[in-house]
Design a protein around this motif. Structure first.
Motif, PDB file in Angstrom:
ATOM      1  N   VAL A 183       0.842  -1.194   0.000  1.00  0.00           N
ATOM      2  CA  VAL A 183       0.000   0.000   0.000  1.00  0.00           C
ATOM      3  C   VAL A 183       0.876   1.243   0.000  1.00  0.00           C
ATOM      4  O   VAL A 183       0.544   2.271  -0.612  1.00  0.00           O
ATOM      5  N   MET A 184       2.037   1.138   0.662  1.00  0.00           N
ATOM      6  CA  MET A 184       2.910   2.286   0.837  1.00  0.00           C
ATOM      7  C   MET A 184       3.515   2.789  -0.475  1.00  0.00           C
ATOM      8  O   MET A 184       3.878   3.951  -0.580  1.00  0.00           O
ATOM      9  N   TYR A 185       3.643   1.923  -1.487  1.00  0.00           N
ATOM     10  CA  TYR A 185       4.208   2.440  -2.732  1.00  0.00           C
ATOM     11  C   TYR A 185       3.190   2.515  -3.864  1.00  0.00           C
ATOM     12  O   TYR A 185       3.447   3.175  -4.885  1.00  0.00           O
ATOM     13  N   THR A 186       2.023   1.895  -3.714  1.00  0.00           N
ATOM     14  CA  THR A 186       1.014   1.967  -4.768  1.00  0.00           C
ATOM     15  C   THR A 186      -0.048   3.025  -4.498  1.00  0.00           C
ATOM     16  O   THR A 186      -0.646   3.557  -5.438  1.00  0.00           O
ATOM     17  N   VAL A 187      -0.309   3.330  -3.226  1.00  0.00           N
ATOM     18  CA  VAL A 187      -1.395   4.243  -2.870  1.00  0.00           C
ATOM     19  C   VAL A 187      -0.891   5.530  -2.221  1.00  0.00           C
ATOM     20  O   VAL A 187      -1.356   6.626  -2.556  1.00  0.00           O
ATOM     21  N   VAL A 188       0.053   5.409  -1.302  1.00  0.00           N
ATOM     22  CA  VAL A 188       0.488   6.572  -0.526  1.00  0.00           C
ATOM     23  C   VAL A 188       1.261   7.607  -1.356  1.00  0.00           C
ATOM     24  O   VAL A 188       0.924   8.795  -1.304  1.00  0.00           O
ATOM     25  N   PRO A 189       2.293   7.231  -2.152  1.00  0.00           N
ATOM     26  CA  PRO A 189       3.013   8.260  -2.920  1.00  0.00           C
ATOM     27  C   PRO A 189       2.130   9.072  -3.865  1.00  0.00           C
ATOM     28  O   PRO A 189       2.249  10.305  -3.887  1.00  0.00           O
ATOM     29  N   PRO A 190       1.228   8.444  -4.651  1.00  0.00           N
ATOM     30  CA  PRO A 190       0.356   9.269  -5.511  1.00  0.00           C
ATOM     31  C   PRO A 190      -0.523  10.237  -4.729  1.00  0.00           C
ATOM     32  O   PRO A 190      -0.839  11.323  -5.230  1.00  0.00           O
ATOM     33  N   MET A 191      -0.901   9.865  -3.506  1.00  0.00           N
ATOM     34  CA  MET A 191      -1.727  10.752  -2.685  1.00  0.00           C
ATOM     35  C   MET A 191      -0.908  11.897  -2.103  1.00  0.00           C
ATOM     36  O   MET A 191      -1.384  13.037  -2.004  1.00  0.00           O
ATOM     37  N   MET A 192       0.336  11.616  -1.740  1.00  0.00           N
ATOM     38  CA  MET A 192       1.159  12.611  -1.055  1.00  0.00           C
ATOM     39  C   MET A 192       1.837  13.594  -2.018  1.00  0.00           C
ATOM     40  O   MET A 192       2.156  14.722  -1.621  1.00  0.00           O
ATOM     41  N   ASN A 193       2.083  13.192  -3.259  1.00  0.00           N
ATOM     42  CA  ASN A 193       2.810  14.050  -4.194  1.00  0.00           C
ATOM     43  C   ASN A 193       2.211  15.441  -4.363  1.00  0.00           C
ATOM     44  O   ASN A 193       2.940  16.443  -4.348  1.00  0.00           O
ATOM     45  N   PRO A 194       0.865  15.582  -4.527  1.00  0.00           N
ATOM     46  CA  PRO A 194       0.310  16.941  -4.653  1.00  0.00           C
ATOM     47  C   PRO A 194       0.561  17.806  -3.428  1.00  0.00           C
ATOM     48  O   PRO A 194       0.824  19.007  -3.547  1.00  0.00           O
ATOM     49  N   PHE A 195       0.486  17.208  -2.232  1.00  0.00           N
ATOM     50  CA  PHE A 195       0.740  17.969  -1.002  1.00  0.00           C
ATOM     51  C   PHE A 195       2.193  18.414  -0.947  1.00  0.00           C
ATOM     52  O   PHE A 195       2.494  19.557  -0.577  1.00  0.00           O
ATOM     53  N   ILE A 196       3.096  17.529  -1.321  1.00  0.00           N
ATOM     54  CA  ILE A 196       4.523  17.856  -1.272  1.00  0.00           C
ATOM     55  C   ILE A 196       4.843  19.024  -2.195  1.00  0.00           C
ATOM     56  O   ILE A 196       5.529  19.974  -1.822  1.00  0.00           O
ATOM     57  N   TYR A 197       4.315  18.973  -3.419  1.00  0.00           N
ATOM     58  CA  TYR A 197       4.629  20.026  -4.392  1.00  0.00           C
ATOM     59  C   TYR A 197       3.879  21.324  -4.134  1.00  0.00           C
ATOM     60  O   TYR A 197       4.393  22.401  -4.401  1.00  0.00           O
ATOM     61  N   SER A 198       2.659  21.232  -3.607  1.00  0.00           N
ATOM     62  CA  SER A 198       1.890  22.462  -3.373  1.00  0.00           C
ATOM     63  C   SER A 198       2.312  23.170  -2.091  1.00  0.00           C
ATOM     64  O   SER A 198       2.320  24.401  -2.017  1.00  0.00           O
ATOM     65  N   LEU A 199       2.702  22.405  -1.063  1.00  0.00           N
ATOM     66  CA  LEU A 199       3.074  23.017   0.215  1.00  0.00           C
ATOM     67  C   LEU A 199       4.478  23.606   0.197  1.00  0.00           C
ATOM     68  O   LEU A 199       4.765  24.553   0.929  1.00  0.00           O
ATOM     69  N   ARG A 200       5.367  23.057  -0.636  1.00  0.00           N
ATOM     70  CA  ARG A 200       6.762  23.495  -0.644  1.00  0.00           C
ATOM     71  C   ARG A 200       7.093  24.428  -1.812  1.00  0.00           C
ATOM     72  O   ARG A 200       8.222  24.859  -1.945  1.00  0.00           O
ATOM     73  N   ASN A 201       6.107  24.724  -2.644  1.00  0.00           N
ATOM     74  CA  ASN A 201       6.386  25.482  -3.846  1.00  0.00           C
ATOM     75  C   ASN A 201       5.511  26.731  -3.912  1.00  0.00           C
ATOM     76  O   ASN A 201       4.294  26.644  -4.002  1.00  0.00           O
ATOM     77  N   ARG A 202       6.134  27.893  -3.859  1.00  0.00           N
ATOM     78  CA  ARG A 202       5.399  29.161  -3.846  1.00  0.00           C
ATOM     79  C   ARG A 202       4.640  29.384  -5.154  1.00  0.00           C
ATOM     80  O   ARG A 202       3.491  29.828  -5.153  1.00  0.00           O
ATOM     81  N   ASP A 203       5.280  29.065  -6.292  1.00  0.00           N
ATOM     82  CA  ASP A 203       4.617  29.245  -7.587  1.00  0.00           C
ATOM     83  C   ASP A 203       3.395  28.338  -7.716  1.00  0.00           C
ATOM     84  O   ASP A 203       2.363  28.748  -8.246  1.00  0.00           O
TER      85      ASP A 203
END
Length: 311
Positions: free
Chosen positions: A276-296
């Motif tokens: 579950v950790m590599y099939t479900v969690v990374p696709p869910m977390m990627n938008p948060f990682i890029y939106s929270l850490r990226n001002r643009d």
């Protein structure tokens, strides 16, 4: 009677993550929520990038492709799991299982290559900033995406076609929530030496080469950043790589975690949970990682949501 002649009526049973009936509603709610967050988050990323001309750069071009692939990756596995839980069924047809294997391999491979392409983009931006627009031109970006698709699809078709040569016994239970290639091969009655050899050799090459490319890129990136005279320049350079490094760590960290867990434990259930950790969690977390850490990215999302609210 030969089972090879009955593959058109053959069904596998996906045992899922738990047999406890009381846990099924909880699992359904949890995975439905995770799937909806994945789809909504990644589609917002794609829409924000496509609607903001300031984000029409190689970095965000690769990011929009990564978000699209994350949606496809999750859609390949999670909806079938939710259908089985809701319908209190564990079956998946032979054709459906092979199709799922094919798509899982294709989208996992695409994510792998895209992360390598994004690492190369950051390498060029930081180590060769004056030549960035020349090197990372639209033609090269399109070529990298095309090659990623061709190699990933060819790899997934190869493994799927090799599964067609196998015959299967009466024990058709897959201790997983989706048809994973290794688990399907284990169920075969016929000789699987060629299949297993192919899995280990091709996976090592197609998984190892992009990872080595990422490591090579970041060795040079870190070296270039450390030579920068100003602290502000170092911080800006590190911040542009932070999101990508987080996604790479999440994807490869969880994938290696699954591999290690399957090697050190004989419990198929624990391996399924780890998957579950590599099939479900990374696709869910990627938008948060890029939106929270990226001002643009934050600015583009605010504009998109504001425009939608106004409409």
């Amino acid at each position: 009677m030969e089972l090879e002649n009955q593959t058109d009526v053959l069904e596998f049973l996906l045992l899922g993550l738990s047999d406890d009936p009381e846990l099924q509603p909880l699992l359904f709610g949890l995975f439905l929520t995770m799937y909806l967050v994945t789809v909504l988050g990644n589609l917002l990323i794609v829409l924000a990038i496509s609607s903001d001309s300031h984000l029409h750069t190689p970095m965000y071009f690769f990011l929009s492709n990564l978000s699209f692939i994350d949606v496809c990756f999750s859609t390949t596995t999670v909806p079938k799991m939710l259908m089985n839980i809701q319908g209190q069924s564990k079956s998946i047809t032979y054709t459906g299982c092979l199709t799922q294997v094919c798509f899982v391999l294709a989208f996992a491979g695409l994510e792998n290559f895209l992360l390598a392409a994004m690492a190369y983009d950051r390498y060029v931006a930081i180590c060769h900033p004056l030549r960035y627009t020349v090197i990372m031109n639209p033609r090269l970006c399109g070529l990298l995406i095309l090659l990623s698709w061709l190699i990933s699809v060819a790899d997934s078709l190869l493994h799927s076609l090799m599964l067609l040569r196998l015959s299967f016994c009466t024990d058709l239970e897959i201790p997983h929530f989706f048809c994973e290639l290794a688990q399907v091969i284990k169920l075969a009655c016929s000789d699987t030496l060629i299949n297993n050899t192919l899995v280990y050799s091709v996976t090592s090459i197609l998984g190892g080469v992009p990872l080595l490319g990422i490591i090579y890129s970041y060795v040079h990136i870190v070296s270039s950043i450390l030579r920068m005279p100003s602290a502000g320049g170092k911080y800006k350079a590190f911040s542009t790589c932070g999101s990508h490094l987080s996604v790479v760590s999440l994807f490869y960290g969880t994938a290696f975690g699954v591999y290690i867990s399957s090697a050190v434990t004989e419990s198929s259930k624990k391996t399924a949970v780890a998957s579950v950790m590599y099939t479900v969690v990374p696709p869910m977390m990627n938008p948060f990682i890029y939106s929270l850490r990226n001002r643009d990215m934050k600015g583009a999302l605010k504009k998109l949501i504001g425009r939608t609210s106004f409409l």
